[in-house]
Motif scaffolding. Structure first.
Motif, mmCIF file in Angstrom:
data_model
loop_
_atom_site.group_PDB
_atom_site.id
_atom_site.type_symbol
_atom_site.label_atom_id
_atom_site.label_comp_id
_atom_site.label_asym_id
_atom_site.label_seq_id
_atom_site.Cartn_x
_atom_site.Cartn_y
_atom_site.Cartn_z
ATOM 1 N N CYS A 86 0.856 -1.187 0.000
ATOM 2 C CA CYS A 86 0.000 0.000 0.000
ATOM 3 C C CYS A 86 0.890 1.234 0.000
ATOM 4 O O CYS A 86 1.830 1.314 0.792
ATOM 5 C CB CYS A 86 -0.869 -0.035 1.254
ATOM 6 N N CYS B 124 -6.979 0.177 0.515
ATOM 7 C CA CYS B 124 -6.080 -0.733 1.216
ATOM 8 C C CYS B 124 -6.897 -1.479 2.269
ATOM 9 O O CYS B 124 -7.626 -0.853 3.039
ATOM 10 C CB CYS B 124 -4.965 0.061 1.882
ATOM 11 N N CYS C 20 0.318 3.011 3.901
ATOM 12 C CA CYS C 20 0.839 2.388 5.131
ATOM 13 C C CYS C 20 2.050 1.502 4.882
ATOM 14 O O CYS C 20 2.708 1.064 5.820
ATOM 15 C CB CYS C 20 -0.257 1.602 5.849
ATOM 16 N N CYS D 59 -5.220 -0.223 6.003
ATOM 17 C CA CYS D 59 -5.337 1.126 6.563
ATOM 18 C C CYS D 59 -6.527 1.881 5.974
ATOM 19 O O CYS D 59 -6.800 3.007 6.376
ATOM 20 C CB CYS D 59 -4.050 1.916 6.352
#
Ligand code: ZN
Length: 134
Positions: A6, A62, A9, A65
């Motif tokens: 991602c 994601c 994060c 997160c």
């Protein structure tokens, strides 16, 4: 095997042969969607109760997160970080439109294009950082 991270994060979202996403369809229903981690393979896996329609715009998030993965190049394209076997990071862009096969991988200097529909985005105004490649 390539890892996919991602951009927000930086956690791993590839598990086995699939990349795991949370997606939202145009009816604001959320579901889990698995895409193949092989670039150019557009196989997807989902639960049958989660309905997606051909040509529909999906929002990709994601799963860890919850950050939207929409790129700043084009709203139809989502962005991930690809971490290859040598530890090199590149950006991967792919279409969030169901059934649209277009993927771009770039290290900022060269672009690798995959998918039958990739040509579509060469005609868009897709931002200065990317335009120079076409
Ligand atoms: Zn994340």
């Amino acid at each position: 095997m390539n890892d996919f991270l991602c951009p927000k994060c930086r956690e791993h979202i590839r598990v086995g042969d699939n990349i795991i996403f949370k997606v939202k369809n145009s009816r604001k229903q959320s579901g889990i969607l698995l895409l193949s981690s092989q670039i150019g393979n557009y196989t997807s896996i989902k639960h049958p109760s989660f309905e997606i329609r051909n040509g529909e715009y999906l929002e990709f998030f994601c799963p860890l997160c919850n950050a939207p993965l929409m790129s700043d190049i084009h709203k139809n394209l989502a962005r991930l970080i690809l971490n290859d076997e040598k530890g090199k990071n590149t950006d991967v862009y792919f279409s969030q439109i169901v059934g649209e096969q277009s993927t771009f991988e770039t290290d900022g200097e060269s672009v690798h294009v995959a998918g039958a529909d990739a040509g579509k985005y060469t005609y868009f105004k897709i931002g200065e950082q990317f335009k120079k490649y076409f």
